[in-house]
Write an enzyme that holds these catalytic residues in place. Structure first.
Site, PDB file in Angstrom:
ATOM      1  N   GLY A 248     -74.430 -15.801  -8.812  1.00  0.00           N
ATOM      2  CA  GLY A 248     -74.013 -14.641  -9.583  1.00  0.00           C
ATOM      3  C   GLY A 248     -72.667 -14.847 -10.174  1.00  0.00           C
ATOM      4  N   THR A 249     -71.926 -15.827  -9.645  1.00  0.00           N
ATOM      5  CA  THR A 249     -70.615 -15.954 -10.155  1.00  0.00           C
ATOM      6  C   THR A 249     -70.761 -16.793 -11.460  1.00  0.00           C
ATOM      7  OG1 THR A 249     -69.567 -15.850  -8.054  1.00  0.00           O
ATOM      8  CG2 THR A 249     -68.486 -17.066  -9.697  1.00  0.00           C
TER       9      THR A 249
ATOM     10  N   ASN B 259     -71.046  -3.827  -4.214  1.00  0.00           N
ATOM     11  CA  ASN B 259     -71.078  -4.499  -3.045  1.00  0.00           C
ATOM     12  C   ASN B 259     -70.467  -3.914  -1.902  1.00  0.00           C
ATOM     13  OD1 ASN B 259     -69.076  -5.546  -4.751  1.00  0.00           O
ATOM     14  ND2 ASN B 259     -68.622  -7.125  -3.240  1.00  0.00           N
TER      15      ASN B 259
ATOM     16  N   SER C  23     -78.295 -13.193  -8.211  1.00  0.00           N
ATOM     17  CA  SER C  23     -78.330 -14.149  -7.187  1.00  0.00           C
ATOM     18  C   SER C  23     -79.285 -14.122  -6.241  1.00  0.00           C
ATOM     19  CB  SER C  23     -76.759 -13.967  -6.672  1.00  0.00           C
ATOM     20  OG  SER C  23     -76.530 -15.025  -5.620  1.00  0.00           O
TER      21      SER C  23
ATOM     22  N   HIS D 188     -79.481 -15.326  -3.083  1.00  0.00           N
ATOM     23  CA  HIS D 188     -79.110 -15.077  -1.693  1.00  0.00           C
ATOM     24  C   HIS D 188     -78.764 -13.985  -1.360  1.00  0.00           C
ATOM     25  CE1 HIS D 188     -74.596 -14.872  -1.385  1.00  0.00           C
ATOM     26  NE2 HIS D 188     -74.835 -15.221  -2.594  1.00  0.00           N
TER      27      HIS D 188
ATOM     28  N   CYS E 176     -66.806 -11.994   0.369  1.00  0.00           N
ATOM     29  CA  CYS E 176     -65.916 -12.567  -0.294  1.00  0.00           C
ATOM     30  C   CYS E 176     -64.645 -12.762   0.007  1.00  0.00           C
ATOM     31  CB  CYS E 176     -66.265 -12.612  -1.755  1.00  0.00           C
ATOM     32  SG  CYS E 176     -67.937 -12.135  -2.333  1.00  0.00           S
TER      33      CYS E 176
HETATM   34  N1  PLP Z   1     -71.430  -9.973  -7.745  1.00  0.00           N
HETATM   35  C1  PLP Z   1     -71.490  -9.228  -6.787  1.00  0.00           C
HETATM   36  C2  PLP Z   1     -71.820  -7.415  -6.736  1.00  0.00           C
HETATM   37  C3  PLP Z   1     -71.708  -9.824  -5.349  1.00  0.00           C
HETATM   38  O1  PLP Z   1     -71.718  -9.050  -4.512  1.00  0.00           O
HETATM   39  C4  PLP Z   1     -71.288 -11.240  -5.522  1.00  0.00           C
HETATM   40  C5  PLP Z   1     -71.451 -11.936  -4.011  1.00  0.00           C
HETATM   41  O2  PLP Z   1     -71.215 -11.400  -3.214  1.00  0.00           O
HETATM   42  C6  PLP Z   1     -71.420 -11.878  -6.681  1.00  0.00           C
HETATM   43  C7  PLP Z   1     -71.291 -11.083  -7.930  1.00  0.00           C
HETATM   44  C8  PLP Z   1     -71.166 -13.377  -6.848  1.00  0.00           C
HETATM   45  O3  PLP Z   1     -72.623 -13.827  -6.527  1.00  0.00           O
HETATM   46  P1  PLP Z   1     -72.814 -15.278  -5.987  1.00  0.00           P
HETATM   47  O4  PLP Z   1     -72.330 -15.405  -4.640  1.00  0.00           O
HETATM   48  O5  PLP Z   1     -74.173 -15.828  -6.132  1.00  0.00           O
HETATM   49  O6  PLP Z   1     -71.803 -16.359  -6.918  1.00  0.00           O
END
Ligand code: PLP
Length: 376
Positions: free
Chosen positions: A71-72, A151, A199, A201, A327
């Site tokens: 996602g990032t 999230n 993403s 996972h 995170c």
């Molecule tokens: N955006 C949201 C809403 C998320 O919850 C997360 C991860 O917790 C991300 C982006 C980032 O995704 P990734 O862990 O695949 O980099």
């Protein structure tokens, strides 16, 4: 009591079928998809077949999907591309986005992009009137970037409303669907979204793989330079097994979507009912106790007092939950989401995010609540 995992918004356990398929893929499609020999072609076919299936599931076309490391990276790709290659000079977002959006937007602001933040109401939802006020004042060369499901508190954005604004004011629209893909029906042939990011996972797929959707006509320039992979939009040899695993996880999730949604709504409402019975003064952050306004996967509980070490004590008892966004675990900063709308008094109290998946059972909830009863 077995260990209980109630931190599915941080990550989800992989479906066994996904692990099996990935293991098989590591053996049978190990070739480099860029190689022209048969091993390469087989790996390339696996990647393209996954792309075709993902595109079909989401109502897009194959050329509109770029595989990323998660996602990032997808979010960075979309936001940077919008500014550096699509002429975006103004980004409208909110203070309760994931840091992948917030920090990227802040970095773009330092490069001269104008940034507007939509007001967050006391219940953790966004003020749609304020969004329209911002658009009335400045809508040229504008990108709206708002997450579909938060999230931390699970709030669901009214996508249709934002799409109506984007059409009226002729802006671009990106939505971070990391917490919603695989859990909600999203049909891009109906929803006029320009960009979305996901993403694997978060829907029982592997970590380190995800994708960005960009609608035809909003071409992507690479931010990672090198080879010509992903039609020149993202260099680097593809993680074939992870891509194949992501497709499988999405297919399983969407195949069972309706019944999973029903099951998880029941599990979440059972949790809410029971915790209210156990701790009458308990509150819920945002609208996370509202089953239509928040995701069936997340509830964020505001305990009536400060319970220092609660997460630690739950962990000792084998229960894994999160104090905010995962995170942030390992950092001492409080949740930037809760800080945006909770009173100082409520920020002093303990908040815990419980997040569910179909692998959780009513027994898990009962056991968790019985442990909580002893700790509070
Ligand atoms: N955006 C949201 C809403 C998320 O919850 C997360 C991860 O917790 C991300 C982006 C980032 O995704 P990734 O862990 O695949 O980099």
């Amino acid at each position: 009591m077995n260990n209980i995992y109630l931190d599915n918004a941080a990550t989800t356990p992989m479906f066994p079928e996904v692990c099996e398929l990935m293991f098989k893929s590591m053996h049978t499609t190990f070739g480099n998809p860029s190689s022209t020999h048969s091993f390469g072609r087989k790996a390339k076919a696996a990647v393209e077949s996954a792309r075709k299936s993902i595109a079909k599931h989401l109502g897009g076309t194959t050329s509109e999907f770029v595989f990323t490391s998660g996602g990032t990276e997808a979010i960075n790709l979309i936001l940077n591309n919008a500014v550096y290659h699509l002429g975006v000079k103004h980004i409208i977002t909110s203070k309760i986005e994931h840091h992948a959006v917030l920090y990227t937007v802040q970095a773009l602001e330092e490069k001269g992009v104008k940034v507007s933040y939509v007001d967050v109401l006391n219940n953790g939802t966004l003020c749609m009137e304020h969004l329209e006020n911002i658009l009335e004042q400045h809508s040229t060369n504008t990108l709206i970037s708002l997450m579909h499901v938060n999230n931390e508190i699970g709030t669901i954005l009214d996508l249709k409303k934002v799409i109506a604004f984007k059409k009226k004011y002729k802006t671009l629209f990106h939505t971070d669907t990391v917490q919603s893909i695989g859990h909600f029906k999203i049909n891009l042939s109906i929803l006029d979204i320009d960009f979305l990011t996901a993403s694997a996972h978060k829907f029982h797929g592997p970590k380190g793989v995800g994708f960005a959707f960009f609608r035809k006509g909003t071409a992507i320039q690479p931010q990672v330079l090198g080879g010509e992979q992903e039609r020149g939009t993202r260099a680097g040899t593809e993680n074939v097994a992870a891509i194949v695993g992501m497709e499988k996880a999405l297919s399983i999730s969407l195949q069972n979507l309706e019944q999973d949604l029903c099951y998880l709504k029941q599990l979440k409402s059972y949790f809410i009912k029971q915790i209210k019975a156990d701790i009458p003064q308990v509150l819920f952050n945002g609208v996370s106790d509202n089953l239509t306004k928040s995701s069936h996967t997340i509830v964020n509980v505001l305990f009536p007092k400060t319970l220092s070490m609660l997460l630690f004590q739950l962990d000792l008892k084998g229960i894994s939950v999160s104090g905010g966004s995962a995170c942030q675990s390992g950092s001492h900063k409080g949740s930037h989401v809760l800080q945006t709308f909770l009173s100082d008094n409520n920020q002093e109290k303990t908040s815990v995010r419980f997040s569910f998946s179909t692998l959780n059972t009513k027994e898990n909830i009962k056991d968790t609540l019985s442990v909580l009863r002893h700790l509070i």
